[in-house]
Design an enzyme around this catalytic site. Structure first.
Site, PDB file in Angstrom:
ATOM      1  N   CYS A 100       0.832  -1.217   0.000  1.00  0.00           N
ATOM      2  CA  CYS A 100       0.000   0.000   0.000  1.00  0.00           C
ATOM      3  C   CYS A 100       0.863   1.262   0.000  1.00  0.00           C
ATOM      4  O   CYS A 100       1.596   1.515   0.959  1.00  0.00           O
ATOM      5  CB  CYS A 100      -0.901  -0.064   1.232  1.00  0.00           C
ATOM      6  SG  CYS A 100      -1.683   1.487   1.698  1.00  0.00           S
TER       7      CYS A 100
ATOM      8  N   CYS B  87       0.219   3.741   2.824  1.00  0.00           N
ATOM      9  CA  CYS B  87       0.698   3.144   4.079  1.00  0.00           C
ATOM     10  C   CYS B  87       2.195   3.420   4.249  1.00  0.00           C
ATOM     11  O   CYS B  87       2.660   3.713   5.351  1.00  0.00           O
ATOM     12  CB  CYS B  87       0.457   1.640   4.103  1.00  0.00           C
ATOM     13  SG  CYS B  87      -1.278   1.164   4.000  1.00  0.00           S
TER      14      CYS B  87
END
Length: 104
Positions: free
Chosen positions: A29, A32
């Protein structure tokens, strides 16, 4: 305090007491990866007020499902085991400092 990696097995125990910011993330991600250094800074600045834990949703789907995490990163703020706030997506450090201070 240091940031803790948590699992389905110890998540409830690690979020049961005090103020805990849980980061639901995955290695693939992009946002993230962007928020990780922000959380490191937050830990240095507010480590005495809040414990930060990270839960890899790919490896710990049970906890992510329990809290209805559909998008990552999702940050859930726990106070004594109860969710008191939630943020989905990247946020700058200042917004996260405000979030923690609102509940500290």
């Amino acid at each position: 305090m240091a940031i803790l990696d948590v699992t389905d097995q110890n998540f409830a125990k690690e979020t049961a007491e005090g103020l805990v910011l849980a980061d639901f993330w995955a290695p693939w991600c992009g946002p993230c990866k962007m928020i990780a250094p922000v959380l490191e800074d937050l830990d240095k600045e507010l480590g005495e007020k809040v414990q930060i834990v990270k839960l890899n949703v790919d490896e710990n789907q049970e906890t992510a499902a329990k809290f209805g995490v559909m998008s990552i990163p999702t940050l859930l703020l726990f106070k004594d085991g109860n969710v008191v706030d939630q943020v989905v997506g990247f946020r700058p450090k200042e917004a996260l400092v405000d979030l923690v201070n609102k509940h500290a």
